[in-house]
Scaffold this active site. Structure first.
Site, PDB file in Angstrom:
ATOM      1  N   LYS A  37      -6.053  -7.127   6.740  1.00 51.64           N
ATOM      2  CA  LYS A  37      -6.084  -6.298   5.813  1.00 51.64           C
ATOM      3  C   LYS A  37      -4.876  -6.470   4.787  1.00 51.64           C
ATOM      4  O   LYS A  37      -4.102  -7.143   5.177  1.00 51.64           O
ATOM      5  CB  LYS A  37      -6.208  -5.032   6.224  1.00 51.64           C
ATOM      6  CG  LYS A  37      -5.093  -4.706   7.221  1.00 51.64           C
ATOM      7  CD  LYS A  37      -5.576  -3.355   8.056  1.00 51.64           C
ATOM      8  CE  LYS A  37      -4.401  -3.031   8.881  1.00 51.64           C
ATOM      9  NZ  LYS A  37      -3.938  -1.798   9.109  1.00 51.64           N
ATOM     10  N   ARG A 135      -5.576   9.860  13.809  1.00 48.92           N
ATOM     11  CA  ARG A 135      -6.030   9.304  12.622  1.00 48.92           C
ATOM     12  C   ARG A 135      -7.213   9.310  12.533  1.00 48.92           C
ATOM     13  O   ARG A 135      -8.148  10.383  12.453  1.00 48.92           O
ATOM     14  CB  ARG A 135      -5.292   7.989  12.507  1.00 48.92           C
ATOM     15  CG  ARG A 135      -5.427   7.421  11.078  1.00 48.92           C
ATOM     16  CD  ARG A 135      -4.607   6.404  10.852  1.00 48.92           C
ATOM     17  NE  ARG A 135      -5.017   5.056  11.530  1.00 48.92           N
ATOM     18  CZ  ARG A 135      -4.576   3.972  11.567  1.00 48.92           C
ATOM     19  NH1 ARG A 135      -3.569   3.590  10.847  1.00 48.92           N
ATOM     20  NH2 ARG A 135      -5.219   2.844  12.247  1.00 48.92           N
ATOM     21  N   HIS A 164      -7.275   3.103  18.822  1.00 46.70           N
ATOM     22  CA  HIS A 164      -5.950   2.730  18.361  1.00 46.70           C
ATOM     23  C   HIS A 164      -4.762   3.358  19.029  1.00 46.70           C
ATOM     24  O   HIS A 164      -4.766   4.788  19.138  1.00 46.70           O
ATOM     25  CB  HIS A 164      -6.158   2.619  16.902  1.00 46.70           C
ATOM     26  CG  HIS A 164      -4.936   1.949  16.097  1.00 46.70           C
ATOM     27  ND1 HIS A 164      -4.802   0.848  16.359  1.00 46.70           N
ATOM     28  CD2 HIS A 164      -4.246   2.164  15.188  1.00 46.70           C
ATOM     29  CE1 HIS A 164      -3.634   0.154  15.499  1.00 46.70           C
ATOM     30  NE2 HIS A 164      -3.299   0.923  14.953  1.00 46.70           N
ATOM     31  N   ARG A 220      -6.887  -7.021  18.590  1.00 41.15           N
ATOM     32  CA  ARG A 220      -6.874  -6.980  17.110  1.00 41.15           C
ATOM     33  C   ARG A 220      -5.316  -7.186  16.577  1.00 41.15           C
ATOM     34  O   ARG A 220      -4.782  -6.035  16.057  1.00 41.15           O
ATOM     35  CB  ARG A 220      -7.522  -5.586  16.760  1.00 41.15           C
ATOM     36  CG  ARG A 220      -8.750  -5.179  17.140  1.00 41.15           C
ATOM     37  CD  ARG A 220      -9.166  -3.917  16.411  1.00 41.15           C
ATOM     38  NE  ARG A 220      -8.154  -2.818  16.415  1.00 41.15           N
ATOM     39  CZ  ARG A 220      -8.231  -1.744  17.398  1.00 41.15           C
ATOM     40  NH1 ARG A 220      -9.284  -1.977  18.386  1.00 41.15           N
ATOM     41  NH2 ARG A 220      -7.208  -0.945  17.423  1.00 41.15           N
ATOM     42  N   TYR A 264      21.039  -3.146 -16.426  1.00 37.66           N
ATOM     43  CA  TYR A 264      20.677  -1.775 -16.946  1.00 37.66           C
ATOM     44  C   TYR A 264      21.777  -0.755 -16.361  1.00 37.66           C
ATOM     45  O   TYR A 264      22.300  -0.767 -15.321  1.00 37.66           O
ATOM     46  CB  TYR A 264      19.410  -1.110 -16.805  1.00 37.66           C
ATOM     47  CG  TYR A 264      18.189  -1.919 -17.418  1.00 37.66           C
ATOM     48  CD1 TYR A 264      18.299  -1.827 -18.666  1.00 37.66           C
ATOM     49  CD2 TYR A 264      17.260  -2.579 -16.577  1.00 37.66           C
ATOM     50  CE1 TYR A 264      16.900  -2.323 -19.379  1.00 37.66           C
ATOM     51  CE2 TYR A 264      16.409  -3.281 -17.109  1.00 37.66           C
ATOM     52  CZ  TYR A 264      16.172  -3.111 -18.665  1.00 37.66           C
ATOM     53  OH  TYR A 264      15.107  -3.805 -19.282  1.00 37.66           O
ATOM     54  N   CYS A 309      16.052  -5.618 -12.053  1.00 39.63           N
ATOM     55  CA  CYS A 309      15.296  -5.195 -13.066  1.00 39.63           C
ATOM     56  C   CYS A 309      13.767  -5.399 -12.717  1.00 39.63           C
ATOM     57  O   CYS A 309      13.472  -5.683 -11.521  1.00 39.63           O
ATOM     58  CB  CYS A 309      15.480  -6.030 -14.288  1.00 39.63           C
ATOM     59  SG  CYS A 309      17.123  -6.234 -14.759  1.00 39.63           S
ATOM     60  N   MET A 310      12.897  -5.167 -13.462  1.00 43.71           N
ATOM     61  CA  MET A 310      11.277  -5.498 -13.144  1.00 43.71           C
ATOM     62  C   MET A 310      11.180  -6.558 -12.792  1.00 43.71           C
ATOM     63  O   MET A 310      10.419  -7.260 -11.951  1.00 43.71           O
ATOM     64  CB  MET A 310      10.707  -4.734 -14.177  1.00 43.71           C
ATOM     65  CG  MET A 310       8.899  -4.867 -13.855  1.00 43.71           C
ATOM     66  SD  MET A 310       7.847  -4.465 -15.133  1.00 43.71           S
ATOM     67  CE  MET A 310       8.246  -2.734 -15.401  1.00 43.71           C
ATOM     68  N   ASP A 311      11.608  -7.785 -13.431  1.00 45.61           N
ATOM     69  CA  ASP A 311      11.070  -9.261 -13.369  1.00 45.61           C
ATOM     70  C   ASP A 311      12.571 -10.090 -13.078  1.00 45.61           C
ATOM     71  O   ASP A 311      12.483 -11.399 -12.946  1.00 45.61           O
ATOM     72  CB  ASP A 311      10.594  -9.967 -14.541  1.00 45.61           C
ATOM     73  CG  ASP A 311       9.629  -8.770 -15.117  1.00 45.61           C
ATOM     74  OD1 ASP A 311       8.708  -8.368 -14.718  1.00 45.61           O
ATOM     75  OD2 ASP A 311       9.968  -8.256 -16.180  1.00 45.61           O
TER      76      ASP A 311
HETATM   77  C1  LIG Z   1      -7.328  -0.264  13.548  1.00 51.46           C
HETATM   78  C2  LIG Z   1      -6.127  -1.319  13.602  1.00 51.46           C
HETATM   79  N1  LIG Z   1      -6.202  -2.091  14.369  1.00 51.46           N
HETATM   80  C3  LIG Z   1      -5.356  -3.418  14.540  1.00 51.46           C
HETATM   81  C4  LIG Z   1      -4.180  -3.424  13.480  1.00 51.46           C
HETATM   82  C5  LIG Z   1      -3.224  -4.294  13.644  1.00 51.46           C
HETATM   83  O1  LIG Z   1      -2.102  -3.902  13.839  1.00 51.46           O
HETATM   84  P1  LIG Z   1      -0.717  -4.792  14.019  1.00 51.46           P
HETATM   85  O2  LIG Z   1      -0.289  -5.279  12.595  1.00 51.46           O
HETATM   86  O3  LIG Z   1       0.493  -3.740  14.269  1.00 51.46           O
HETATM   87  O4  LIG Z   1      -0.869  -5.765  15.052  1.00 51.46           O
HETATM   88  C6  LIG Z   1      -4.124  -2.114  12.628  1.00 51.46           C
HETATM   89  C7  LIG Z   1      -3.245  -2.193  11.670  1.00 51.46           C
HETATM   90  O5  LIG Z   1      -2.745  -1.131  11.325  1.00 51.46           O
HETATM   91  C8  LIG Z   1      -5.326  -1.193  12.687  1.00 51.46           C
HETATM   92  O6  LIG Z   1      -5.306  -0.278  11.920  1.00 51.46           O
END
Ligand SMILES: Cc1ncc(COP(=O)(O)O)c(C=O)c1O
Length: 370
Positions: A37, A135, A164, A220, A264, A309-311
């Site tokens: 993600k 969550r 999780h 995961r 700045y 700065c920004m850039d």
């Molecule tokens: C539901 C879920 N699984 C797995 C992960 C992977 O976590 P990590 O990057 O700590 O391995 C995340 C990341 O936040 C997550 O939200």
């Protein structure tokens, strides 16, 4: 890798990511969902998705449906799952694109069912269970009823169940163990009723390192794929390799006279004749507007002076008389014997390495090597 067109860029070593994935697969001996993600934690999602597929991650996990559809539009064929919320209106798209969604309450399932009726196939879903993260997740006490309704439902294919862990990076505290006990108790009930989905998963990177009992049928990991530590107290093994280096080119170098303001607000004023360099990197790239920053030039740590700065930002280069316009500067990564790690930047910015890499702006070119 042709870096000449760029003034600042990220170098991403896909070989390192594949190495890390293979090591996690060898350690856990189970299936992997590579969590990619947030643009693969800043590393660039499409290149990382392909590398993960090649290294043997059968599943890809993202947070949102837009991320999942982006993978499909790019021709990614692996199993793809949205780990977070999906709007019911996106369910027909999820089905058409063969994307697994997370379900965590019955109301949601009812809304999904109405949408799934519009399409001539079943919705693939995993049930998310609350065991202590606070969550998303269905209370364990509701799961048996839920599965009685939906496990054999004509519009649903619930092929997974997951939870999780909130504190898997702290193996010394009694948290992950308690969460797993709650999860296991539910799994036993579901198995007893022949209502347990085939794929059970719970382990993020920290659990991959600390809790083999959380491996189940799939792990995961996210942050560890990139060779980064889930937390300073739970480092990845030394054989994991960080994949990302952030570089810039020195675009100006001048000697400013004593008493000259820099940037700045002129919060930095030269105390004598000072060699001041400029790099084209700023908070618009994810390099925070904070005092006390350092980068590496010609193998030496030098101070960023004046406000970011920004850039752009300015460097004090008196200690590097050999520096020249065009030199490569490292903001994150290694140069000669010096290194600035994502953990170092996180400590400097009062945050964690996750936020450092996720904060790398989209405008930074990402250049890949194997
Ligand atoms: C539901 C879920 N699984 C797995 C992960 C992977 O976590 P990590 O990057 O700590 O391995 C995340 C990341 O936040 C997550 O939200």
């Amino acid at each position: 890798m042709d870096t000449k067109p760029y003034s600042t860029w990220l170098e991403i070593d896909l070989g390192a990511i594949k190495n890390n994935i293979k090591q996690i697969k060898a350690m856990t001996g189970t299936r992997m969902m590579a969590v990619i993600k947030a643009n693969a934690y800043g590393h660039g999602v499409l290149a990382v998705a392909k590398a993960a597929e090649q290294a043997g991650a059968a599943w890809l996990g993202v947070a949102r449906m837009e991320e999942a559809l982006n993978l499909r539009a790019a021709g990614i064929k692996s199993e793809v799952m949205v780990l977070g919320y999906t709007s019911a209106t996106m369910i027909p798209e999820a089905i058409k694109n063969d994307i697994h969604v997370a379900i965590y309450d019955s109301e949601m399932a009812k809304a999904y069912e109405l949408q799934a009726d519009k399409v001539d196939s079943r919705l693939k879903a995993h049930l998310k269970i609350e065991t202590g993260m606070g969550r998303l997740g269905m209370a364990p006490g509701l799961a048996l009823d839920f599965m009685s309704t939906y496990y054999h439902h004509p519009k649903f294919d619930i092929d997974g169940i997951f939870t999780h862990l909130a504190r898997a990076d702290e193996p010394q505290v009694d948290s992950a163990g308690s969460q797993l006990a709650i999860f296991n108790k539910l799994l036993a009930q579901l198995r007893g009723a022949s209502l347990c989905p085939p794929m059970v998963h719970a382990a993020n990177s920290a659990a991959v390192l600390n809790f083999p009992e959380a491996y189940f049928d799939m792990v995961r990991p996210g942050i560890a794929l990139f060779g980064l530590d889930p937390s300073p107290g739970s480092p990845v093994p030394e054989t994991f390799r960080p994949a990302l280096t952030w570089k810039a080119r020195l675009t100006s170098l001048r000697v400013l006279p004593p008493g000259h303001g820099v940037s700045y607000g002129s919060v930095y004023v030269t105390s004598g004749h000072e060699r001041i360099g400029v790099i084209p990197v700023g908070y618009g790239d994810g390099f925070r507007r904070e005092a006390g920053q350092q980068v590496i030039v010609r193998g030496k740590l030098v101070n960023v002076v004046g406000r970011v700065c920004m850039d752009q930002c300015m460097l004090q280069l008196d200690s590097v008389p050999e520096a020249q316009v065009g030199d490569e500067v490292v903001l994150l990564g290694k140069q000669s014997s010096q290194e600035i790690s994502a953990n170092d930047l996180a400590a400097r910015w009062g945050t964690l390495n996750y936020e450092v890499v996720c904060g790398l702006a989209d405008r930074l070119p990402r250049l890949y090597s194997e």
